[in-house]
Design a protein around this motif. Sequence first.
Motif, mmCIF file in Angstrom:
data_model
loop_
_atom_site.group_PDB
_atom_site.id
_atom_site.type_symbol
_atom_site.label_atom_id
_atom_site.label_comp_id
_atom_site.label_asym_id
_atom_site.label_seq_id
_atom_site.Cartn_x
_atom_site.Cartn_y
_atom_site.Cartn_z
ATOM 1 N N ALA A 3 78.001 -0.371 23.040
ATOM 2 C CA ALA A 3 78.870 -0.287 22.110
ATOM 3 C C ALA A 3 80.132 1.017 22.821
ATOM 4 N N ARG A 4 80.936 0.614 21.687
ATOM 5 C CA ARG A 4 81.981 2.141 22.482
ATOM 6 C C ARG A 4 81.680 1.873 23.813
ATOM 7 N N ASP A 5 82.413 0.916 24.260
ATOM 8 C CA ASP A 5 83.100 0.944 25.948
ATOM 9 C C ASP A 5 80.904 1.744 26.697
ATOM 10 N N LEU A 6 80.413 1.396 26.299
ATOM 11 C CA LEU A 6 78.930 1.730 27.225
ATOM 12 C C LEU A 6 78.770 0.667 28.141
ATOM 13 N N ARG A 7 78.137 1.410 29.495
ATOM 14 C CA ARG A 7 78.361 1.033 30.454
ATOM 15 C C ARG A 7 77.239 1.405 31.842
ATOM 16 N N VAL A 8 75.945 1.951 31.656
ATOM 17 C CA VAL A 8 75.631 2.020 32.478
ATOM 18 C C VAL A 8 75.147 1.533 33.921
ATOM 19 N N ASP A 9 75.649 2.445 34.916
ATOM 20 C CA ASP A 9 74.533 0.905 36.230
ATOM 21 C C ASP A 9 73.486 1.573 37.360
ATOM 22 N N LEU A 10 72.540 1.224 37.083
ATOM 23 C CA LEU A 10 71.628 2.106 37.336
ATOM 24 C C LEU A 10 70.561 1.014 38.394
ATOM 25 N N ALA A 11 70.323 1.660 40.187
ATOM 26 C CA ALA A 11 70.196 1.218 41.122
ATOM 27 C C ALA A 11 68.663 1.056 40.658
ATOM 28 N N VAL A 12 67.284 0.478 41.209
ATOM 29 C CA VAL A 12 66.509 -0.415 40.470
ATOM 30 C C VAL A 12 65.844 0.287 42.214
ATOM 31 N N VAL A 13 64.679 0.838 41.644
ATOM 32 C CA VAL A 13 63.755 0.902 43.073
ATOM 33 C C VAL A 13 62.630 0.553 42.423
ATOM 34 N N ALA A 14 62.276 -0.484 43.742
ATOM 35 C CA ALA A 14 61.108 -1.483 43.525
ATOM 36 C C ALA A 14 59.251 -0.595 43.200
ATOM 37 N N PRO A 15 58.707 -2.087 42.011
ATOM 38 C CA PRO A 15 57.804 -0.879 41.862
ATOM 39 C C PRO A 15 56.677 0.432 42.666
ATOM 40 N N GLY A 16 56.397 -1.240 43.792
ATOM 41 C CA GLY A 16 55.264 -0.713 44.357
ATOM 42 C C GLY A 16 56.277 0.436 45.402
ATOM 43 N N THR A 17 57.628 0.628 45.462
ATOM 44 C CA THR A 17 57.646 1.933 46.472
ATOM 45 C C THR A 17 57.043 3.610 46.521
ATOM 46 N N THR A 18 57.046 3.479 47.078
ATOM 47 C CA THR A 18 56.165 4.921 47.966
ATOM 48 C C THR A 18 57.067 6.398 46.293
ATOM 49 N N TYR A 19 56.209 7.129 46.433
ATOM 50 C CA TYR A 19 56.740 8.074 45.419
ATOM 51 C C TYR A 19 57.864 8.455 46.096
#
Length: 174
Positions: free
Chosen positions: A106-122
């Motif tokens: 709602a209200r033009d909310l847009r969030v783009d996130l980079a997704v880091v694969a679950p098995g990636t090192t800390y």
Amino acid sequence: MVRSAEDRMTWVCTPEPPAARLQLADSPSDGAMLDGGWWPTSRDAVVELCSLVTALTARRGGVIERIMLQPDAWDRHPGRIGVGGAVVRVGWFTTLAADLVIITGARDLRVDLAVVAPGTTYAVATATMLAASRPADSTRAAGGASVPCQPRQGRLTRADDDVAAWETEGGHHA
């Protein structure tokens, strides 16, 4: 893609989903390529999306209505999830990069996130999420995990085409 009855049902989240590993920019910027990074703990879309929606609602406010993901990166493909009494539609787009999630509302909310694969090192995951949360940064993260670069203004990108198609395919729910 043929969807099963399980994929078409609304999955209701547990009252307190696990905490999402999320790094957001301090304040949203129209000039930013990304709003932050997200590091899911598994490939279970139901659990991870419940955590993400809960965390984003707490940090940014607003009503989240839709989430766009790439199906190959996830084990299950729910069409809807119920979080905090609201239903969030989930769209699966093969044209979307596996390392990007787009959240709209709602209200033009847009969030783009980079997704880091679950098995990636800390170390790599942390560096990727920090790079993605820098408002003026349009570079790729070091260490092998890429941060997709998709401008929000100017020319139309494929991800923007997917949002536009979703909005016109059957109506927007108010």
